[in-house]
Design a protein around this motif. Structure first.
Motif, PDB file in Angstrom:
ATOM      1  N   ALA A  89      34.718  -6.353  46.531  1.00 21.23           N
ATOM      2  CA  ALA A  89      33.663  -6.059  47.499  1.00 21.23           C
ATOM      3  C   ALA A  89      32.688  -5.021  46.945  1.00 21.23           C
ATOM      4  CB  ALA A  89      34.269  -5.567  48.807  1.00 21.23           C
ATOM      5  N   ALA A  90      33.196  -4.065  46.161  1.00 24.70           N
ATOM      6  CA  ALA A  90      32.323  -3.047  45.562  1.00 24.70           C
ATOM      7  C   ALA A  90      31.345  -3.684  44.572  1.00 24.70           C
ATOM      8  CB  ALA A  90      33.167  -1.982  44.866  1.00 24.70           C
ATOM      9  N   ILE A  91      31.828  -4.662  43.806  1.00 22.86           N
ATOM     10  CA  ILE A  91      30.937  -5.380  42.889  1.00 22.86           C
ATOM     11  C   ILE A  91      29.879  -6.137  43.680  1.00 22.86           C
ATOM     12  CG2 ILE A  91      30.833  -7.212  41.150  1.00 22.86           C
ATOM     13  CD1 ILE A  91      33.667  -6.442  40.333  1.00 22.86           C
ATOM     14  N   HIS A  92      30.319  -6.796  44.749  1.00 25.06           N
ATOM     15  CA  HIS A  92      29.377  -7.499  45.611  1.00 25.06           C
ATOM     16  C   HIS A  92      28.367  -6.527  46.219  1.00 25.06           C
ATOM     17  CE1 HIS A  92      28.852 -10.611  49.107  1.00 25.06           C
ATOM     18  NE2 HIS A  92      27.771 -10.477  48.358  1.00 25.06           N
ATOM     19  N   PHE A  93      28.830  -5.340  46.591  1.00 25.96           N
ATOM     20  CA  PHE A  93      27.977  -4.301  47.169  1.00 25.96           C
ATOM     21  C   PHE A  93      26.824  -3.980  46.221  1.00 25.96           C
ATOM     22  CE2 PHE A  93      26.598   0.023  47.784  1.00 25.96           C
ATOM     23  CZ  PHE A  93      26.626   0.239  49.158  1.00 25.96           C
ATOM     24  N   VAL A  94      27.147  -3.752  44.952  1.00 24.57           N
ATOM     25  CA  VAL A  94      26.119  -3.386  43.964  1.00 24.57           C
ATOM     26  C   VAL A  94      25.108  -4.514  43.781  1.00 24.57           C
ATOM     27  CG1 VAL A  94      25.707  -2.803  41.545  1.00 24.57           C
ATOM     28  CG2 VAL A  94      27.634  -1.781  42.756  1.00 24.57           C
ATOM     29  N   ILE A  95      25.612  -5.739  43.625  1.00 21.02           N
ATOM     30  CA  ILE A  95      24.722  -6.880  43.405  1.00 21.02           C
ATOM     31  C   ILE A  95      23.817  -7.104  44.615  1.00 21.02           C
ATOM     32  CG2 ILE A  95      24.663  -9.391  43.083  1.00 21.02           C
ATOM     33  CD1 ILE A  95      27.262  -9.110  41.487  1.00 21.02           C
ATOM     34  N   ALA A  96      24.402  -7.051  45.804  1.00 21.69           N
ATOM     35  CA  ALA A  96      23.625  -7.283  47.023  1.00 21.69           C
ATOM     36  C   ALA A  96      22.582  -6.192  47.247  1.00 21.69           C
ATOM     37  CB  ALA A  96      24.557  -7.386  48.230  1.00 21.69           C
ATOM     38  N   MET A  97      22.954  -4.946  46.968  1.00 21.59           N
ATOM     39  CA  MET A  97      21.994  -3.848  47.128  1.00 21.59           C
ATOM     40  C   MET A  97      20.816  -4.010  46.184  1.00 21.59           C
ATOM     41  SD  MET A  97      22.550  -1.577  49.530  1.00 21.59           S
ATOM     42  CE  MET A  97      21.633  -0.149  48.916  1.00 21.59           C
ATOM     43  N   LEU A  98      21.094  -4.356  44.935  1.00 22.19           N
ATOM     44  CA  LEU A  98      20.016  -4.543  43.953  1.00 22.19           C
ATOM     45  C   LEU A  98      19.061  -5.652  44.402  1.00 22.19           C
ATOM     46  CD1 LEU A  98      21.988  -4.242  40.578  1.00 22.19           C
ATOM     47  CD2 LEU A  98      20.316  -2.617  41.506  1.00 22.19           C
ATOM     48  N   TRP A  99      19.637  -6.750  44.881  1.00 15.87           N
ATOM     49  CA  TRP A  99      18.814  -7.877  45.296  1.00 15.87           C
ATOM     50  C   TRP A  99      18.020  -7.567  46.550  1.00 15.87           C
ATOM     51  CZ3 TRP A  99      16.059 -11.887  44.480  1.00 15.87           C
ATOM     52  CH2 TRP A  99      15.819 -12.846  45.461  1.00 15.87           C
ATOM     53  N   GLN A 100      18.683  -7.071  47.572  1.00 10.73           N
ATOM     54  CA  GLN A 100      18.021  -6.851  48.850  1.00 10.73           C
ATOM     55  C   GLN A 100      17.004  -5.717  48.789  1.00 10.73           C
ATOM     56  OE1 GLN A 100      21.400  -6.397  51.435  1.00 10.73           O
ATOM     57  NE2 GLN A 100      21.874  -8.580  51.416  1.00 10.73           N
ATOM     58  N   CYS A 101      17.309  -4.671  48.045  1.00  7.22           N
ATOM     59  CA  CYS A 101      16.342  -3.584  47.904  1.00  7.22           C
ATOM     60  C   CYS A 101      15.138  -4.031  47.084  1.00  7.22           C
ATOM     61  CB  CYS A 101      16.995  -2.355  47.266  1.00  7.22           C
ATOM     62  SG  CYS A 101      18.141  -1.490  48.365  1.00  7.22           S
ATOM     63  N   SER A 102      15.374  -4.907  46.114  1.00  6.10           N
ATOM     64  CA  SER A 102      14.244  -5.460  45.362  1.00  6.10           C
ATOM     65  C   SER A 102      13.352  -6.283  46.283  1.00  6.10           C
ATOM     66  CB  SER A 102      14.753  -6.331  44.212  1.00  6.10           C
ATOM     67  OG  SER A 102      15.470  -5.560  43.274  1.00  6.10           O
ATOM     68  N   LEU A 103      13.969  -7.055  47.175  1.00  8.58           N
ATOM     69  CA  LEU A 103      13.195  -7.821  48.149  1.00  8.58           C
ATOM     70  C   LEU A 103      12.384  -6.897  49.053  1.00  8.58           C
ATOM     71  CD1 LEU A 103      15.637 -10.646  49.329  1.00  8.58           C
ATOM     72  CD2 LEU A 103      13.583 -10.894  47.937  1.00  8.58           C
ATOM     73  N   ALA A 104      13.018  -5.796  49.445  1.00  8.14           N
ATOM     74  CA  ALA A 104      12.322  -4.850  50.318  1.00  8.14           C
ATOM     75  C   ALA A 104      11.089  -4.271  49.642  1.00  8.14           C
ATOM     76  CB  ALA A 104      13.276  -3.727  50.731  1.00  8.14           C
ATOM     77  N   LEU A 105      11.168  -4.062  48.337  1.00  8.80           N
ATOM     78  CA  LEU A 105      10.060  -3.452  47.604  1.00  8.80           C
ATOM     79  C   LEU A 105       8.888  -4.411  47.394  1.00  8.80           C
ATOM     80  CD1 LEU A 105      12.066  -1.457  44.879  1.00  8.80           C
ATOM     81  CD2 LEU A 105      10.701  -0.476  46.728  1.00  8.80           C
ATOM     82  N   VAL A 106       9.203  -5.695  47.310  1.00  6.90           N
ATOM     83  CA  VAL A 106       8.143  -6.648  46.972  1.00  6.90           C
ATOM     84  C   VAL A 106       7.862  -7.660  48.081  1.00  6.90           C
ATOM     85  CG1 VAL A 106       8.665  -6.442  44.521  1.00  6.90           C
ATOM     86  CG2 VAL A 106       9.766  -8.233  45.851  1.00  6.90           C
ATOM     87  N   VAL A 107       8.421  -7.447  49.278  1.00  6.59           N
ATOM     88  CA  VAL A 107       8.337  -8.468  50.317  1.00  6.59           C
ATOM     89  C   VAL A 107       6.895  -8.857  50.638  1.00  6.59           C
ATOM     90  CG1 VAL A 107       8.445  -6.741  52.174  1.00  6.59           C
ATOM     91  CG2 VAL A 107       9.117  -9.118  52.633  1.00  6.59           C
ATOM     92  N   ASN A 108       5.985  -7.919  50.697  1.00  2.28           N
ATOM     93  CA  ASN A 108       4.613  -8.230  51.087  1.00  2.28           C
ATOM     94  C   ASN A 108       3.902  -9.108  50.064  1.00  2.28           C
ATOM     95  OD1 ASN A 108       4.635  -6.821  53.533  1.00  2.28           O
ATOM     96  ND2 ASN A 108       4.159  -4.897  52.524  1.00  2.28           N
ATOM     97  N   SER A 109       4.185  -8.870  48.776  1.00  5.96           N
ATOM     98  CA  SER A 109       3.496  -9.635  47.740  1.00  5.96           C
ATOM     99  C   SER A 109       4.242 -10.899  47.348  1.00  5.96           C
ATOM    100  CB  SER A 109       3.300  -8.765  46.485  1.00  5.96           C
ATOM    101  OG  SER A 109       4.557  -8.328  45.996  1.00  5.96           O
ATOM    102  N   ALA A 110       5.555 -10.940  47.598  1.00  2.00           N
ATOM    103  CA  ALA A 110       6.355 -12.058  47.102  1.00  2.00           C
ATOM    104  C   ALA A 110       6.684 -13.093  48.160  1.00  2.00           C
ATOM    105  CB  ALA A 110       7.658 -11.534  46.495  1.00  2.00           C
ATOM    106  N   ARG A 111       6.467 -12.801  49.424  1.00  2.00           N
ATOM    107  CA  ARG A 111       6.971 -13.716  50.450  1.00  2.00           C
ATOM    108  C   ARG A 111       6.307 -15.086  50.387  1.00  2.00           C
ATOM    109  NH1 ARG A 111       4.768 -11.029  56.106  1.00  2.00           N
ATOM    110  NH2 ARG A 111       2.589 -10.751  55.500  1.00  2.00           N
ATOM    111  N   HIS A 112       5.016 -15.144  50.050  1.00  2.00           N
ATOM    112  CA  HIS A 112       4.344 -16.435  49.977  1.00  2.00           C
ATOM    113  C   HIS A 112       4.866 -17.248  48.794  1.00  2.00           C
ATOM    114  CE1 HIS A 112       1.723 -15.314  53.216  1.00  2.00           C
ATOM    115  NE2 HIS A 112       1.258 -14.266  52.543  1.00  2.00           N
ATOM    116  N   TRP A 113       5.173 -16.557  47.708  1.00  2.00           N
ATOM    117  CA  TRP A 113       5.741 -17.229  46.534  1.00  2.00           C
ATOM    118  C   TRP A 113       7.124 -17.789  46.857  1.00  2.00           C
ATOM    119  CZ3 TRP A 113      10.093 -15.793  43.537  1.00  2.00           C
ATOM    120  CH2 TRP A 113      10.259 -16.534  42.360  1.00  2.00           C
TER     121      TRP A 113
END
Length: 210
Positions: free
Chosen positions: A156-180
């Motif tokens: 679960a800790a490994i999953h935690f790291v992977i999910a955080m990296l992905w979801q936080c990256s989405l949070a940072l680029v959501v406005n510019s990347a959502r249409h893509w």
């Protein structure tokens, strides 16, 4: 855990994390609502819920191990079948034309960290699909001779790291990347890739003898 099983786990959990689901959509929705801080806090709450599911899964695995080794093997086969089913579901999305992301127009609202953490945690903890996934998926990588709880929490800790990296990256680029991300070619590509690999991994795990 043997190296090939660990690699399989990393590939499967990464693909499943990248595959859009309730947690991903909540992160994106809240990012659109309160900015990247809102999205990252929501992701933290979501990922904390993983440890709850890992604990429940480990307790269930321990009970099954006490009953029968054959029952544990049967549970692993169910998990492999579940991965194959997820793969077919992803491929079916291509035919049905399902969108990768459907973003609501939430408007801008002030960031409140406790609200974001609560929404994220409850989104994950109360999601029966996540509970089913952990109960079916983790036994593939648990050594019956070891401590099921510690192994589950480590995964679960490994999953935690992977999910955080992905979801936080989405949070940072959501406005510019959502249409893509909503574009049809990207949607088809993500569904085809994740579906094919999940079917392959599920079949491989089902055929693996312990």
């Amino acid at each position: 855990m043997e190296s090939h099983l660990f690699t399989t786990f990393l590939v499967a959990i990464t693909l499943l994390t990248l595959t859009p689901g309730v947690d991903t959509l909540v992160t994106i929705r809240n990012s659109a609502r309160g900015g990247w801080k809102d999205g990252c806090a929501t992701s933290t709450g979501i990922c904390c819920g993983l440890f709850l599911h890992a604990t429940v899964s480990a307790l269930g695995i321990s009970v099954i191990l006490l009953q029968s080794a054959n029952a544990f093997q049967f549970l692993k086969l169910i998990g492999a079948g579940y991965l194959i089913w997820l793969g077919f579901t992803s491929l079916r999305g291509i035919v049905q034309g399902d969108s990768v992301f459907r973003l609501p127009d939430t408007g801008s609202r002030p960031f409140v960290i406790w609200r974001s953490l609560r929404e994220g945690f409850l989104s994950n903890a109360l999601n029966p699909k996540t509970a089913l996934f952990y109960m079916a998926f983790l036994p593939q990588f648990i050594d019956p001779q070891g401590n099921a709880l510690m192994q589950s929490l480590w995964l679960a800790a490994i999953h935690f790291v992977i999910a955080m990296l992905w979801q936080c990256s989405l949070a940072l680029v959501v406005n510019s990347a959502r249409h893509w991300l909503q574009s049809q070619p990207v949607s088809i590509g993500l569904n085809a890739l994740s579906g094919s690999v999940l079917i392959y991994l599920g079949t491989r795990l089902a055929l693996t003898e312990n």
